[in-house]
Design a protein around this motif. Structure first.
Motif, PDB file in Angstrom:
ATOM      1  N   ARG A   4      63.633  22.004 -41.133  1.00 28.90           N
ATOM      2  CA  ARG A   4      63.689  21.916 -42.601  1.00 28.90           C
ATOM      3  C   ARG A   4      65.000  21.340 -43.112  1.00 28.90           C
ATOM      4  NH1 ARG A   4      59.917  25.964 -44.440  1.00 28.90           N
ATOM      5  NH2 ARG A   4      60.668  25.619 -46.572  1.00 28.90           N
ATOM      6  N   ALA A   5      66.072  21.402 -42.298  1.00 24.85           N
ATOM      7  CA  ALA A   5      67.377  20.898 -42.754  1.00 24.85           C
ATOM      8  C   ALA A   5      68.280  20.672 -41.552  1.00 24.85           C
ATOM      9  CB  ALA A   5      68.036  21.885 -43.720  1.00 24.85           C
ATOM     10  N   LEU A   6      69.257  19.790 -41.749  1.00 20.90           N
ATOM     11  CA  LEU A   6      70.348  19.601 -40.796  1.00 20.90           C
ATOM     12  C   LEU A   6      71.616  20.110 -41.456  1.00 20.90           C
ATOM     13  CD1 LEU A   6      71.815  18.322 -38.305  1.00 20.90           C
ATOM     14  CD2 LEU A   6      71.929  16.202 -39.637  1.00 20.90           C
ATOM     15  N   VAL A   7      72.342  20.973 -40.749  1.00 18.52           N
ATOM     16  CA  VAL A   7      73.634  21.462 -41.242  1.00 18.52           C
ATOM     17  C   VAL A   7      74.722  20.828 -40.379  1.00 18.52           C
ATOM     18  CG1 VAL A   7      75.071  23.473 -41.729  1.00 18.52           C
ATOM     19  CG2 VAL A   7      72.580  23.631 -41.959  1.00 18.52           C
ATOM     20  N   VAL A   8      75.654  20.150 -41.021  1.00 21.75           N
ATOM     21  CA  VAL A   8      76.735  19.459 -40.325  1.00 21.75           C
ATOM     22  C   VAL A   8      78.005  20.304 -40.400  1.00 21.75           C
ATOM     23  CG1 VAL A   8      78.260  17.439 -40.406  1.00 21.75           C
ATOM     24  CG2 VAL A   8      75.790  17.158 -40.678  1.00 21.75           C
ATOM     25  N   THR A   9      78.566  20.655 -39.240  1.00 26.87           N
ATOM     26  CA  THR A   9      79.803  21.448 -39.247  1.00 26.87           C
ATOM     27  C   THR A   9      81.022  20.587 -39.559  1.00 26.87           C
ATOM     28  OG1 THR A   9      80.208  21.184 -36.854  1.00 26.87           O
ATOM     29  CG2 THR A   9      78.846  23.070 -37.568  1.00 26.87           C
ATOM     30  N   HIS A  10      81.043  19.336 -39.053  1.00 25.02           N
ATOM     31  CA  HIS A  10      82.131  18.403 -39.357  1.00 25.02           C
ATOM     32  C   HIS A  10      81.718  17.019 -38.884  1.00 25.02           C
ATOM     33  CE1 HIS A  10      82.993  19.499 -35.181  1.00 25.02           C
ATOM     34  NE2 HIS A  10      83.755  18.412 -35.073  1.00 25.02           N
ATOM     35  N   VAL A  11      82.509  16.003 -39.233  1.00 23.55           N
ATOM     36  CA  VAL A  11      82.020  14.633 -39.070  1.00 23.55           C
ATOM     37  C   VAL A  11      82.533  13.927 -37.814  1.00 23.55           C
ATOM     38  CG1 VAL A  11      81.685  14.400 -41.553  1.00 23.55           C
ATOM     39  CG2 VAL A  11      83.833  13.609 -40.531  1.00 23.55           C
ATOM     40  N   HIS A  12      83.041  14.633 -36.831  1.00 24.31           N
ATOM     41  CA  HIS A  12      83.350  13.968 -35.563  1.00 24.31           C
ATOM     42  C   HIS A  12      82.057  13.426 -34.958  1.00 24.31           C
ATOM     43  CE1 HIS A  12      87.567  15.792 -34.664  1.00 24.31           C
ATOM     44  NE2 HIS A  12      87.656  14.562 -35.105  1.00 24.31           N
ATOM     45  N   ILE A  13      82.174  12.271 -34.289  1.00 26.52           N
ATOM     46  CA  ILE A  13      80.991  11.548 -33.827  1.00 26.52           C
ATOM     47  C   ILE A  13      80.164  12.345 -32.832  1.00 26.52           C
ATOM     48  CG2 ILE A  13      82.043  10.335 -31.868  1.00 26.52           C
ATOM     49  CD1 ILE A  13      79.777   8.778 -34.582  1.00 26.52           C
ATOM     50  N   ASP A  14      80.809  13.239 -32.050  1.00 30.58           N
ATOM     51  CA  ASP A  14      80.031  14.032 -31.092  1.00 30.58           C
ATOM     52  C   ASP A  14      79.276  15.165 -31.774  1.00 30.58           C
ATOM     53  OD1 ASP A  14      82.605  15.253 -31.513  1.00 30.58           O
ATOM     54  OD2 ASP A  14      82.241  16.551 -29.797  1.00 30.58           O
ATOM     55  N   HIS A  15      79.373  15.228 -33.112  1.00 30.61           N
ATOM     56  CA  HIS A  15      78.593  16.209 -33.881  1.00 30.61           C
ATOM     57  C   HIS A  15      77.638  15.556 -34.872  1.00 30.61           C
ATOM     58  CE1 HIS A  15      80.667  20.066 -32.736  1.00 30.61           C
ATOM     59  NE2 HIS A  15      81.499  19.165 -32.235  1.00 30.61           N
ATOM     60  N   VAL A  16      77.832  14.267 -35.176  1.00 27.85           N
ATOM     61  CA  VAL A  16      76.981  13.609 -36.182  1.00 27.85           C
ATOM     62  C   VAL A  16      76.416  12.259 -35.726  1.00 27.85           C
ATOM     63  CG1 VAL A  16      78.215  14.730 -38.083  1.00 27.85           C
ATOM     64  CG2 VAL A  16      78.922  12.429 -37.332  1.00 27.85           C
ATOM     65  N   GLY A  17      76.807  11.761 -34.552  1.00 31.62           N
ATOM     66  CA  GLY A  17      76.495  10.399 -34.168  1.00 31.62           C
ATOM     67  C   GLY A  17      75.026  10.083 -33.989  1.00 31.62           C
ATOM     68  N   ARG A  18      74.188  11.112 -33.776  1.00 30.40           N
ATOM     69  CA  ARG A  18      72.755  10.842 -33.587  1.00 30.40           C
ATOM     70  C   ARG A  18      71.942  11.033 -34.863  1.00 30.40           C
ATOM     71  NH1 ARG A  18      69.777  13.641 -28.843  1.00 30.40           N
ATOM     72  NH2 ARG A  18      71.246  15.345 -29.155  1.00 30.40           N
ATOM     73  N   ILE A  19      72.593  11.214 -35.984  1.00 24.58           N
ATOM     74  CA  ILE A  19      71.840  11.387 -37.243  1.00 24.58           C
ATOM     75  C   ILE A  19      70.925  10.192 -37.524  1.00 24.58           C
ATOM     76  CG2 ILE A  19      72.062  11.561 -39.751  1.00 24.58           C
ATOM     77  CD1 ILE A  19      74.404  13.458 -39.331  1.00 24.58           C
ATOM     78  N   PRO A  20      71.365   8.937 -37.344  1.00 24.93           N
ATOM     79  CA  PRO A  20      70.426   7.828 -37.566  1.00 24.93           C
ATOM     80  C   PRO A  20      69.177   7.916 -36.679  1.00 24.93           C
ATOM     81  CG  PRO A  20      72.670   6.997 -37.491  1.00 24.93           C
ATOM     82  CD  PRO A  20      72.735   8.437 -37.063  1.00 24.93           C
ATOM     83  N   TYR A  21      69.338   8.389 -35.460  1.00 20.38           N
ATOM     84  CA  TYR A  21      68.198   8.535 -34.562  1.00 20.38           C
ATOM     85  C   TYR A  21      67.304   9.687 -35.002  1.00 20.38           C
ATOM     86  CZ  TYR A  21      70.805   5.313 -31.638  1.00 20.38           C
ATOM     87  OH  TYR A  21      71.464   4.208 -31.171  1.00 20.38           O
ATOM     88  N   LEU A  22      67.908  10.707 -35.573  1.00 23.32           N
ATOM     89  CA  LEU A  22      67.127  11.820 -36.121  1.00 23.32           C
ATOM     90  C   LEU A  22      66.270  11.335 -37.285  1.00 23.32           C
ATOM     91  CD1 LEU A  22      66.658  14.940 -35.961  1.00 23.32           C
ATOM     92  CD2 LEU A  22      68.479  15.164 -37.675  1.00 23.32           C
ATOM     93  N   LEU A  23      66.839  10.506 -38.151  1.00 28.08           N
ATOM     94  CA  LEU A  23      66.072   9.941 -39.263  1.00 28.08           C
ATOM     95  C   LEU A  23      64.952   9.041 -38.734  1.00 28.08           C
ATOM     96  CD1 LEU A  23      68.975   8.976 -41.700  1.00 28.08           C
ATOM     97  CD2 LEU A  23      67.534  11.019 -41.772  1.00 28.08           C
ATOM     98  N   ALA A  24      65.271   8.244 -37.718  1.00 25.17           N
ATOM     99  CA  ALA A  24      64.266   7.347 -37.141  1.00 25.17           C
ATOM    100  C   ALA A  24      63.112   8.124 -36.506  1.00 25.17           C
ATOM    101  CB  ALA A  24      64.910   6.433 -36.112  1.00 25.17           C
ATOM    102  N   ALA A  25      63.406   9.345 -36.039  1.00 26.79           N
ATOM    103  CA  ALA A  25      62.375  10.180 -35.418  1.00 26.79           C
ATOM    104  C   ALA A  25      61.482  10.858 -36.454  1.00 26.79           C
ATOM    105  CB  ALA A  25      63.013  11.230 -34.522  1.00 26.79           C
ATOM    106  N   GLY A  26      61.831  10.702 -37.746  1.00 31.88           N
ATOM    107  CA  GLY A  26      60.983  11.236 -38.804  1.00 31.88           C
ATOM    108  C   GLY A  26      61.536  12.407 -39.584  1.00 31.88           C
ATOM    109  N   PHE A  27      62.787  12.794 -39.346  1.00 34.94           N
ATOM    110  CA  PHE A  27      63.378  13.906 -40.095  1.00 34.94           C
ATOM    111  C   PHE A  27      63.492  13.538 -41.567  1.00 34.94           C
ATOM    112  CE2 PHE A  27      67.360  15.757 -41.829  1.00 34.94           C
ATOM    113  CZ  PHE A  27      66.933  17.082 -41.893  1.00 34.94           C
ATOM    114  N   GLU A  28      63.014  14.419 -42.456  1.00 31.19           N
ATOM    115  CA  GLU A  28      62.984  14.134 -43.889  1.00 31.19           C
ATOM    116  C   GLU A  28      63.699  15.187 -44.726  1.00 31.19           C
ATOM    117  OE1 GLU A  28      58.855  13.701 -44.844  1.00 31.19           O
ATOM    118  OE2 GLU A  28      58.732  11.661 -43.989  1.00 31.19           O
ATOM    119  N   GLY A  29      64.414  16.089 -44.069  1.00 28.21           N
ATOM    120  CA  GLY A  29      65.051  17.183 -44.807  1.00 28.21           C
ATOM    121  C   GLY A  29      66.437  16.838 -45.316  1.00 28.21           C
TER     122      GLY A  29
END
Length: 492
Positions: free
Chosen positions: A58-83
């Motif tokens: 239902r949601a993605l919670v980001v703890t901080h913006v270092h790439i090893d914590h956020v770098g796959r967000i585009p792939y998550l969106l491509a997989a169909g995440f809509e939250g």
């Protein structure tokens, strides 16, 4: 049912991604990039596809913006995440910047496509103030038997970093679960240190430095001074592979404090060569005072990373989130992130000119260049040109993951070995230094203090985000203070 699943940062420290399942719904805590040889759930540094089910997320919670914590967000969106993408207010400002860079490097050079992806990410961002509960789902009187609210608390790791408190309910079962994200070390420059949560039934805790403590801030500051003085004695360049967010800004803060304290004192006896009037090569001044010894006041500090420069500017713009010490310096008229000796290199041509000039001139200079693990970015060009010259020095101030060039340089450099950069071997003759106290991560005692500071001990502690030895060492320390229910996910 309330359950926790792990999709990354289980067998190492990168690719952080954890799932909290509440009944038939769930949220992700981070969705990060794998680096070096690390992997998880079928994903690796070269294959970043999302291999786990997400239809219930239902949601993605980001703890901080270092790439090893956020770098796959585009792939998550491509997989169909809509939250929604929930994060702190500073992180909401920084996340599109870091993902733009990640998209350009690893996803596409198509400007139009990048802008579409960034626009989608911006539309999903939900900035949440620290210390304020935010309902993710349920809890609205609609008869649902499952609900989840989250609260972000300062983690002291980088600007905007947070640990996540989750208040979950499913079929009459209530739990408070805490995900630490990455915790900062006490007394780090610029940011307040993290405080333990008021309560937690379960804790998922990082363990990057679960096997060691960092030296004190005063000790590491003077060790940094000593390393710089030693390294600059023979007219070489001190190259610092720097992470764009956090480490770069902390180093600039500390170097400014050294310049302020020791301004007229000699850094070395080396006298720069050149004319009396400064000229510029790739924005680096050829000479400030060619007839005198190099003093702290005329030592040039170069940030050769557009991304680091961007985040340094954002750090300056977000002074309300600085700690009391840094705020007081500003009130005194100091500029810890924009001092006179600081030069920023943006264009690629200026970067190439700077590398060539420093190699030929042997002008003493401190260069901070990305990336922090030497796996890409402008630091690679410096390394190729400078590693073979013993007058140069490489100073590591952060963790180097297994399988990265940074780890190899740190391991084999002191033995006079070599490192492979972009498919080519380079001999290491430069001196290699490490000042571990500048890690943005909490040390072992800090991690133990964070968990043991919870008034009622949690019934379960899951140790993630660390090498195997660091996890086992932290587990032993937890046991030594009477904590129980300790698990290391993924351990055979």
């Amino acid at each position: 049912m309330i359950d926790i699943k792990h999709h990354g940062a289980v067998t190492g420290v990168t690719g952080s991604c954890h799932e909290l399942v509440v009944g038939n719904s769930g949220i992700l805590i981070d969705c990060g990039l794998f680096q070096g040889e690390e992997e998880g759930n079928g994903a690796t540094a070269s294959d970043l596809s999302i291999e786990f089910p997400i239809s219930h997320i239902r949601a993605l919670v980001v703890t901080h913006v270092h790439i090893d914590h956020v770098g796959r967000i585009p792939y998550l969106l491509a997989a169909g995440f809509e939250g929604p993408i929930i994060c702190s207010e500073p992180s909401a400002i920084m996340l599109p910047e870091i993902l733009e860079d990640a998209l350009k490097i690893g996803f596409t050079r198509d400007r139009e496509l990048i802008e579409r992806v960034l626009g989608l990410i911006r539309s999903r961002l939900v900035p949440v103030p620290y210390g304020q509960w935010h309902s993710v789902f349920g809890g609205d009187g609609d008869g649902d038997d499952e609900s989840l609210s989250i609260r972000l608390q300062r983690a002291g790791h980088i600007l905007g970093s947070a640990y996540v408190e989750c208040e979950a309910e499913s079929d009459g079962e209530f739990e408070r679960i805490v995900f630490s994200g990455d915790l900062g070390a006490p007394h780090a420059p610029l940011l307040p240190e993290p405080q333990p949560p008021e309560r937690a039934d379960r804790v998922v805790i990082e363990s990057t430095y679960g096997d060691k403590d960092h030296e004190s801030r005063e000790s590491r500051r003077y060790r940094l001074k000593a390393v710089l003085e030693h390294a600059l004695e023979d007219g070489g360049t001190v190259l610092v592979p720097a992470f764009s967010i956090g480490r770069t800004q902390e180093l600039l803060y500390e170097i400014e404090s050294l310049i302020h304290e020791f301004g007229g004192s000699a850094v070395s006896d080396y006298a720069p060569q050149g004319g009396a009037n400064p000229t510029y090569v790739g924005r680096i001044r050829r000479s400030r005072n060619p007839t005198s010894r190099l003093t702290w006041n005329n030592l040039e500090i170069v940030v050769d990373s557009p991304l680091a420069a961007t985040f340094t500017r954002i750090y300056r713009d977000l002074k309300p989130f600085w700690d009391a010490e840094a705020t007081e310096l500003v009130n005194q008229g100091r500029h810890p992130l924009s001092f006179d000796q600081l030069t920023v290199i943006n264009s690629h041509d200026d970067h190439l000119n700077a590398v060539e000039y420093l190699v030929k001139s042997h002008r003493p200079c401190v260069v901070l260049a990305g990336s922090g693990m030497c796996a890409g970015g402008r630091v690679v060009n410096y390394l190729k040109a400078m590693l073979a010259d013993k007058r140069n020095d490489v100073l590591f101030v952060g963790y180097q993951a297994k399988g990265t060039p940074g780890r190899d340089i740190l391991t084999y450099g002191p033995r006079g070995g070599w490192v492979e950069l972009e498919g080519e071997r380079f001999d290491i003759r430069a001196q290699i230094h490490q000042v571990g106290g500048y890690s943005a991560h909490a040390g072992q005692s800090d991690l133990v203090r964070f968990v043991s500071g919870i008034e009622r001990p949690p019934s379960e502690i899951r140790i993630v985000h660390g090498d195997a030895g660091a996890k086992e060492s932290l587990k032993s320390q937890f046991h030594s203070v009477g904590l129980k229910g300790i698990m290391i996910p993924g351990l055979a």
